[in-house]
Design a protein around this motif. Structure first.
Motif, PDB file in Angstrom:
ATOM      1  N   VAL A  30      14.847  43.810  54.429  1.00  0.00           N
ATOM      2  CA  VAL A  30      15.603  44.243  55.608  1.00  0.00           C
ATOM      3  C   VAL A  30      15.639  45.767  55.672  1.00  0.00           C
ATOM      4  N   PHE A  31      15.918  46.429  54.561  1.00  0.00           N
ATOM      5  CA  PHE A  31      15.948  47.891  54.543  1.00  0.00           C
ATOM      6  C   PHE A  31      14.570  48.480  54.826  1.00  0.00           C
ATOM      7  N   GLN A  32      13.538  47.821  54.368  1.00  0.00           N
ATOM      8  CA  GLN A  32      12.176  48.300  54.579  1.00  0.00           C
ATOM      9  C   GLN A  32      11.832  48.297  56.069  1.00  0.00           C
ATOM     10  N   ARG A  33      12.331  47.331  56.790  1.00  0.00           N
ATOM     11  CA  ARG A  33      12.041  47.224  58.227  1.00  0.00           C
ATOM     12  C   ARG A  33      12.872  48.190  59.067  1.00  0.00           C
ATOM     13  N   GLN A  34      13.865  48.836  58.465  1.00  0.00           N
ATOM     14  CA  GLN A  34      14.712  49.759  59.214  1.00  0.00           C
ATOM     15  C   GLN A  34      14.014  51.080  59.502  1.00  0.00           C
ATOM     16  N   GLY A  35      12.986  51.399  58.749  1.00  0.00           N
ATOM     17  CA  GLY A  35      12.260  52.632  58.997  1.00  0.00           C
ATOM     18  C   GLY A  35      12.081  53.436  57.732  1.00  0.00           C
ATOM     19  N   ASP A  37      13.492  56.092  56.705  1.00  0.00           N
ATOM     20  CA  ASP A  37      14.693  56.685  56.111  1.00  0.00           C
ATOM     21  C   ASP A  37      15.223  55.860  54.944  1.00  0.00           C
ATOM     22  N   THR A  38      15.001  54.570  54.976  1.00  0.00           N
ATOM     23  CA  THR A  38      15.540  53.692  53.944  1.00  0.00           C
ATOM     24  C   THR A  38      14.454  53.169  52.998  1.00  0.00           C
ATOM     25  N   ALA A  42      14.943  50.618  49.890  1.00  0.00           N
ATOM     26  CA  ALA A  42      14.246  49.331  49.957  1.00  0.00           C
ATOM     27  C   ALA A  42      13.449  49.093  48.689  1.00  0.00           C
TER      28      ALA A  42
END
Length: 67
Positions: A30-35, A37-38, A42
């Motif tokens: 989920v964090f990887q798909r946020q962009g 910045d994360t 991730a």
């Protein structure tokens, strides 16, 4: 010789590690798909979760050979 309390403790620890690790892997995705910045966060969740889940699998193997 292991007693029932040790078997129960290993079994509970195994499932906690397995499900907790898989939850961390899902959060990492989920964090990887946020962009970008994360991305670091991730990676930490993905690697850490994978290691914890692998530990859970190892504990399941340990529990299977306990008499």
């Amino acid at each position: 010789m292991s007693n029932e309390r040790q078997k129960t403790r290993v079994e509970k620890g195994a499932w906690i590690c397995l499900y907790g690790g898989l939850l961390a892997v899902v959060l990492g995705v989920v964090f990887q798909r946020q962009g970008p910045d994360t991305a670091d966060l991730a990676g930490i969740f993905l690697v850490g979760g994978g290691l914890v889940a692998a530990t859970g699998v190892g504990l399941i193997g340990l529990r299977s050979v306990m008499k």
